[in-house]
Design a protein around this motif. Sequence first.
Motif, PDB file in Angstrom:
ATOM      1  N   GLY A 171       9.770  -0.707 -25.361  1.00 32.88           N
ATOM      2  CA  GLY A 171      10.147  -0.529 -24.003  1.00 32.88           C
ATOM      3  C   GLY A 171       9.851  -1.373 -22.950  1.00 32.88           C
ATOM      4  N   GLU A 172       9.201  -2.520 -23.431  1.00 32.95           N
ATOM      5  CA  GLU A 172       8.805  -3.576 -22.545  1.00 32.95           C
ATOM      6  C   GLU A 172       9.787  -4.804 -22.790  1.00 32.95           C
ATOM      7  OE1 GLU A 172       4.474  -2.289 -21.120  1.00 32.95           O
ATOM      8  OE2 GLU A 172       4.475  -4.103 -22.550  1.00 32.95           O
ATOM      9  N   GLU A 173       9.802  -5.567 -21.848  1.00 33.03           N
ATOM     10  CA  GLU A 173      10.220  -6.932 -22.073  1.00 33.03           C
ATOM     11  C   GLU A 173       9.440  -8.103 -22.744  1.00 33.03           C
ATOM     12  OE1 GLU A 173      13.514  -5.370 -20.443  1.00 33.03           O
ATOM     13  OE2 GLU A 173      13.702  -7.300 -21.105  1.00 33.03           O
ATOM     14  N   ARG A 174      10.022  -8.887 -23.380  1.00 29.96           N
ATOM     15  CA  ARG A 174       9.514  -9.901 -24.033  1.00 29.96           C
ATOM     16  C   ARG A 174       8.200 -10.584 -23.383  1.00 29.96           C
ATOM     17  NH1 ARG A 174      10.279 -12.950 -28.824  1.00 29.96           N
ATOM     18  NH2 ARG A 174       8.260 -14.057 -29.348  1.00 29.96           N
ATOM     19  N   ASP A 202      -1.495   1.140 -30.644  1.00 33.57           N
ATOM     20  CA  ASP A 202      -1.231  -0.324 -31.112  1.00 33.57           C
ATOM     21  C   ASP A 202       0.326  -0.472 -31.731  1.00 33.57           C
ATOM     22  OD1 ASP A 202      -4.564   0.435 -32.653  1.00 33.57           O
ATOM     23  OD2 ASP A 202      -4.081  -1.101 -30.818  1.00 33.57           O
ATOM     24  N   THR A 203       1.049   0.556 -31.786  1.00 26.51           N
ATOM     25  CA  THR A 203       2.344   0.439 -32.051  1.00 26.51           C
ATOM     26  C   THR A 203       2.993  -0.515 -31.011  1.00 26.51           C
ATOM     27  OG1 THR A 203       2.478   2.898 -32.772  1.00 26.51           O
ATOM     28  CG2 THR A 203       4.688   1.727 -32.044  1.00 26.51           C
ATOM     29  N   ALA A 204       3.800  -1.599 -31.737  1.00 26.82           N
ATOM     30  CA  ALA A 204       4.382  -2.852 -31.129  1.00 26.82           C
ATOM     31  C   ALA A 204       4.959  -3.659 -32.142  1.00 26.82           C
ATOM     32  CB  ALA A 204       3.297  -3.572 -30.457  1.00 26.82           C
ATOM     33  N   MET A 205       5.634  -4.494 -31.768  1.00 24.21           N
ATOM     34  CA  MET A 205       6.057  -5.714 -32.288  1.00 24.21           C
ATOM     35  C   MET A 205       4.983  -6.841 -32.076  1.00 24.21           C
ATOM     36  SD  MET A 205       8.518  -6.654 -34.449  1.00 24.21           S
ATOM     37  CE  MET A 205      10.290  -6.116 -33.963  1.00 24.21           C
ATOM     38  N   TYR A 206       4.403  -7.295 -33.454  1.00 24.43           N
ATOM     39  CA  TYR A 206       3.582  -8.330 -33.224  1.00 24.43           C
ATOM     40  C   TYR A 206       4.028  -9.627 -33.676  1.00 24.43           C
ATOM     41  CZ  TYR A 206      -0.136  -4.719 -32.810  1.00 24.43           C
ATOM     42  OH  TYR A 206      -0.932  -3.586 -32.307  1.00 24.43           O
ATOM     43  N   TYR A 207       3.867 -10.666 -32.911  1.00 24.31           N
ATOM     44  CA  TYR A 207       4.155 -12.041 -33.124  1.00 24.31           C
ATOM     45  C   TYR A 207       3.188 -13.012 -33.132  1.00 24.31           C
ATOM     46  CZ  TYR A 207       8.614 -10.288 -30.952  1.00 24.31           C
ATOM     47  OH  TYR A 207       9.670  -9.405 -30.715  1.00 24.31           O
TER      48      TYR A 207
END
Length: 127
Positions: free
Chosen positions: A42-45, A92-97
């Motif tokens: 739900g957050e922006e990059r 900790d759920t997120a997209m990791y880069y």
Amino acid sequence: QVQLVESGGGSVQAGGSLRLSCAVSGYTVSSAIMGWFRQFPGEEREEQEGVASIESDGSTTYHDSVNGRFTISKDNAKNTLYLQMNRLNPEDTAMYYCAAHPTGGAWYLDYALYNYWGQGTQVTVSS
């Protein structure tokens, strides 16, 4: 051409572990400053959070929320960056880069400094 390719994401239960990898080509990991970042649902990059960074001398910096649970490291022979994540929780759920080559500053958890990025790998932690 610099390429960063993340892998190792997935779904785990709270308390579990995952190890993320970032395979790098066109850029030498051993002499690089690199970092891991995450974008929450739900957050922006532009709101992504700096998780951990590692400098050319091996110095590391961690976000307070992961300190003691996550470990960033490099394998120079494989030209690969890692993030070992232990005691995962749903937050900790997120997209990791992964990212490389920061310029214009010295706070290496600031995503805006980095010039090279991977495509991301999803981490989902269930309670």
